[in-house]
Write a protein that holds these residues in place. Sequence first.
Motif, PDB file in Angstrom:
ATOM      1  N   VAL A  31       0.849  -1.198   0.000  1.00 29.01           N
ATOM      2  CA  VAL A  31       0.000   0.000   0.000  1.00 29.01           C
ATOM      3  C   VAL A  31       0.884   1.249   0.000  1.00 29.01           C
ATOM      4  O   VAL A  31       1.663   1.472   0.926  1.00 29.01           O
ATOM      5  N   ASP A  32       0.738   2.037  -1.052  1.00 21.74           N
ATOM      6  CA  ASP A  32       1.474   3.293  -1.197  1.00 21.74           C
ATOM      7  C   ASP A  32       0.556   4.413  -0.708  1.00 21.74           C
ATOM      8  O   ASP A  32      -0.337   4.850  -1.424  1.00 21.74           O
ATOM      9  N   THR A  33       0.770   4.857   0.537  1.00 22.94           N
ATOM     10  CA  THR A  33      -0.154   5.842   1.102  1.00 22.94           C
ATOM     11  C   THR A  33       0.111   7.256   0.557  1.00 22.94           C
ATOM     12  O   THR A  33      -0.786   8.095   0.564  1.00 22.94           O
ATOM     13  N   LEU A  36      -2.366   8.537  -1.879  1.00 22.64           N
ATOM     14  CA  LEU A  36      -3.632   9.103  -1.387  1.00 22.64           C
ATOM     15  C   LEU A  36      -3.490  10.616  -1.186  1.00 22.64           C
ATOM     16  O   LEU A  36      -4.369  11.390  -1.568  1.00 22.64           O
ATOM     17  N   SER A 101      -0.794  17.515   3.032  1.00 22.96           N
ATOM     18  CA  SER A 101      -0.584  16.510   4.077  1.00 22.96           C
ATOM     19  C   SER A 101      -0.346  17.138   5.456  1.00 22.96           C
ATOM     20  O   SER A 101      -0.413  16.450   6.465  1.00 22.96           O
ATOM     21  N   LEU A 110      -8.053  10.676   5.518  1.00 20.46           N
ATOM     22  CA  LEU A 110      -7.413   9.494   4.919  1.00 20.46           C
ATOM     23  C   LEU A 110      -7.140   8.355   5.901  1.00 20.46           C
ATOM     24  O   LEU A 110      -6.763   7.259   5.498  1.00 20.46           O
ATOM     25  N   THR A 113      -9.386   5.019   5.505  1.00 21.03           N
ATOM     26  CA  THR A 113      -9.075   4.298   4.260  1.00 21.03           C
ATOM     27  C   THR A 113      -7.845   3.428   4.485  1.00 21.03           C
ATOM     28  O   THR A 113      -7.813   2.248   4.105  1.00 21.03           O
ATOM     29  N   GLN A 114      -6.834   4.004   5.137  1.00 18.06           N
ATOM     30  CA  GLN A 114      -5.580   3.265   5.353  1.00 18.06           C
ATOM     31  C   GLN A 114      -5.764   2.128   6.359  1.00 18.06           C
ATOM     32  O   GLN A 114      -5.323   1.001   6.127  1.00 18.06           O
ATOM     33  N   MET A 125       2.983  -1.381   4.194  1.00 14.45           N
ATOM     34  CA  MET A 125       2.429  -0.060   3.926  1.00 14.45           C
ATOM     35  C   MET A 125       3.540   0.975   3.987  1.00 14.45           C
ATOM     36  O   MET A 125       4.268   1.026   4.973  1.00 14.45           O
ATOM     37  N   GLY A 127       4.824   5.026   3.883  1.00 12.67           N
ATOM     38  CA  GLY A 127       4.334   6.387   4.095  1.00 12.67           C
ATOM     39  C   GLY A 127       5.270   7.185   4.965  1.00 12.67           C
ATOM     40  O   GLY A 127       6.493   7.063   4.871  1.00 12.67           O
ATOM     41  N   ILE A 130       3.127   5.770   9.246  1.00 18.26           N
ATOM     42  CA  ILE A 130       2.460   4.466   9.366  1.00 18.26           C
ATOM     43  C   ILE A 130       2.776   3.842  10.734  1.00 18.26           C
ATOM     44  O   ILE A 130       1.874   3.412  11.450  1.00 18.26           O
ATOM     45  N   ILE A 134      -0.813   5.502  11.954  1.00 19.29           N
ATOM     46  CA  ILE A 134      -1.804   4.660  11.249  1.00 19.29           C
ATOM     47  C   ILE A 134      -1.843   3.242  11.823  1.00 19.29           C
ATOM     48  O   ILE A 134      -2.914   2.730  12.143  1.00 19.29           O
TER      49      ILE A 134
END
Length: 227
Positions: A31-33, A36, A101, A110, A113-114, A125, A127, A130, A134
Amino acid sequence: MNIQIAIDGPSGAGKSTVAKALAKKLGIIYVDTGALYRTVGYYVWQHETDPGDAQAVEKLLPGIHLEIRYENGVQEVYLNGEATGNRIRTPEMSMYASAVSAIPAVRTFLLDTQREIARKNGVVMDGRDIGTVILPDANVKIFLTASDTCRAERRFLELREKGIQTTMEEVLSDMRRRDRNDSTRTIAPAVAAADATVVDSTGMSVEECVAAIAAIVAAKTGISCDA
Ligand code: DC
């Protein structure tokens, strides 16, 4: 619980390359945050709004519907039903992403979603927050970094490969500005979590870097990537 591997760090440190390779070896999703934040930045740009104007940006958020889909294992972000593709990868969108951001409402927007993706799937993931925000309980937390000239060189080659025209000087100065924005903002700054392992990829090949991180994953989880 699904396995969660958090890879944070500044741009150009090699996070996406390493995270993708690791996800493939482990058979979990990447997952490339950043994509987003780039998509929110792109929407703000489309609406000719100043990305530094928190109130104006916040007003635009209800008009954004984001969806992450995987096509042949490759992540694509859909903005209101339309694939964003390389339009979010330009140097201009990097600056828009960095600016939006820093806005708390954008980060809140966001967050779910993550977390939702990580709830449903094993993830690697990548970012900036993270490991800190997250996925604070991630099984493995890596903070991947490298010298700024090394990172700028990698970013320059990556952009050239995508057919995006720029110069090394421009990439380096954009990167330093973005690093400053991302690491000094008050909300969720891009810093290593207290329990993250810091890996400096300066002078390492992709293979060496993947091997170093795979060894950390194996030590922390007992899961071998070669299996
Ligand atoms: O990883 P990237 O370069 O595509 O990210 C674009 C911008 O988005 C980056 O300058 C900082 C921001 N970002 C963030 O604040 N938090 C994340 N988890 C990912 C990216």
